[in-house]
Each structure stands twice: as C-alpha cells, then as structure tokens.
Design an enzyme around this catalytic site. Structure first.
Site, short mmCIF file in Angstrom:
data_model
loop_
_atom_site.label_atom_id
_atom_site.label_comp_id
_atom_site.label_asym_id
_atom_site.label_seq_id
_atom_site.Cartn_x
_atom_site.Cartn_y
_atom_site.Cartn_z
N SER A 37 34.92 49.27 39.57
CA SER A 37 33.68 49.42 40.34
C SER A 37 32.80 50.53 39.77
CB SER A 37 33.99 49.65 41.81
OG SER A 37 34.75 50.82 41.98
N CYS A 66 37.30 42.24 44.93
CA CYS A 66 37.96 43.44 44.42
C CYS A 66 36.94 44.55 44.15
CB CYS A 66 38.82 43.09 43.21
SG CYS A 66 40.18 44.24 43.02
N ARG A 95 39.68 52.58 47.71
CA ARG A 95 39.93 52.12 46.33
C ARG A 95 41.40 52.25 45.97
NH1 ARG A 95 37.07 55.04 41.85
NH2 ARG A 95 37.86 53.32 40.59
N ARG A 122 45.19 46.45 41.54
CA ARG A 122 44.64 47.75 41.95
C ARG A 122 43.59 47.51 43.05
NH1 ARG A 122 41.70 50.04 37.90
NH2 ARG A 122 41.56 47.98 37.02
N HIS A 156 41.68 38.88 43.84
CA HIS A 156 41.02 38.02 42.86
C HIS A 156 41.46 36.59 43.17
CE1 HIS A 156 39.70 40.90 39.62
NE2 HIS A 156 40.46 41.67 40.35
N GLU A 158 40.17 33.95 41.68
CA GLU A 158 39.85 33.09 40.53
C GLU A 158 40.97 33.08 39.49
OE1 GLU A 158 38.87 36.08 41.04
OE2 GLU A 158 38.63 37.15 39.15
N1 GLN Z 1 40.47 49.56 41.27
C1 GLN Z 1 39.26 48.95 40.83
C2 GLN Z 1 38.04 49.75 41.25
O1 GLN Z 1 38.13 50.70 41.92
C3 GLN Z 1 39.13 47.53 41.33
C4 GLN Z 1 40.19 46.68 40.70
C5 GLN Z 1 39.78 45.26 40.48
O2 GLN Z 1 38.63 44.87 40.61
N2 GLN Z 1 40.75 44.48 40.11
O3 GLN Z 1 36.97 49.40 40.89
#
Ligand code: GLN
Length: 179
Positions: A37, A66, A95, A122, A156, A158
């Site tokens: 992000s 995500c 996060r 994550r 996710h 996809e």
């Molecule tokens: N941990 C990521 C973030 O903070 C997000 C992880 C992901 O999009 N798979 O942006």
C-alpha cells in the site's frame, strides 16, 4: 493486476489497466489491487492520480483488495506517517495483521453466500467494520465489506481463481449504472 483483468474479462466485462487520467475517466469502476500500500500510494501521487482517484471513489464503484483495502479505508493502523490514503470506506484496518510473508495462507471463506478458496498475504485485518455491510467472514471476523459504492477485501481472490467477489463488484457497477 493481470489476474484481476483476466477474472473480470472471464465474467464478460471489458477491463484495462489504468495509469492515466484519461484511462480513469473511461472506467465505470476501478479495482485497486494488492501489493504494497505504501508503494501504491507513492505511485498514485507520482502519477498525479491521487486526487482524481479520491474523487472517483466518492461516487463510482471501487473494489480494493488487500493493499487496495488499506488505501480505501478511513482509518489505518500501522500506516507510514507520510502515507497518503484514498479513504472513503468507513472502516478501521490494521496493516499486516494476519502475519508476515511467511505466514501467508489460503482459506475457504463464504463470499455473499458462496464458498471460495482465497489467499491471505500479509493481509490487513478489519478491526472495525463500522456501518459497512459484511460480505465475507473468516473465523467470525469480517474479511470483506461493502459500503455504498465501495468494496474492500482483506484477501486476494484473484490468485486462487476466485470470481465471487468480482461478480458482486460487477453487479454493483450494473446497479449503479441503472441508477
Ligand atoms: N501488507 C501490504 C501493505 O501493507 C498488503 C499486502 C498485500 O496486498 N498482499 O500494503
């Protein structure tokens, strides 16, 4: 991003990557994909798209998965101090709350009534779904939500070929176009 485009096209939609203002203006809806992000925030600012995407998200359908969910959320725990958000979803997320890269996992979740295997990488945890409608849960916690024209998911869909979330998103676009 490629997987999102392939999934949307397999459902009969026309999908294309958005990197410019002109492309954004052509879109009826927008998917903010997973990734990092903080990096996506910087890219949106550097490409001069942050304000335009914020305006788009005020009234047009946007799905964030995500990292995309993080960017669409109004409150983010663990955001970097200088990290800019798009905002709009009346939810609080944390996060990396589902563990680090080595703790990625797949799980079956029920998305708007249909079970599907999805990947958590994550992934952000939805700490408070506020007034948003919960459309998927994992172990009793919300993992996908919808509020007005915006949708977000911790996972996710996809990567494992899931289509349910995209189908719900296309229905939202159709409904909004019908007024
Ligand atoms: N941990 C990521 C973030 O903070 C997000 C992880 C992901 O999009 N798979 O942006």
């Amino acid at each position: 991003m490629r997987e999102h485009i392939a999934t949307l096209e397999s459902l009969g939609a026309t999908a294309f990557p958005v990197k410019t203002l002109a492309e954004l203006e052509m879109a009826d809806g927008l998917v903010i994909p997973g990734g990092e992000s903080t990096t996506i925030s910087k890219l949106l600012v550097n490409f001069g798209l942050m304000d335009a995407v914020r305006k788009f998200a005020e009234h047009k359908p946007v799905l964030g998965t995500c990292a995309g969910l993080i960017l669409l959320s109004n409150r983010v725990e663990g955001a970097l101090a200088d990290q800019q958000l798009i905002g709009g979803l009346p939810v609080a997320v944390e996060r990396n709350a589902y563990g680090g890269q080595t703790h990625s996992f797949e799980a079956e979740v029920v998305i708007a009534g249909e079970a599907e295997r999805v990947a958590f990488i994550r992934a952000p945890r939805i700490l408070d779904a506020g007034d948003a409608e919960v459309i998927a849960e994992l172990n009793g916690e919300p993992v996908a939500i919808k509020a007005g024209n915006l949708m977000g998911a911790s996972f996710h869909p996809e990567i494992s070929g899931g289509k349910r979330l995209h189908r719900v998103f296309l229905e939202l676009i159709e409904k909004m176009q019908a007024g």
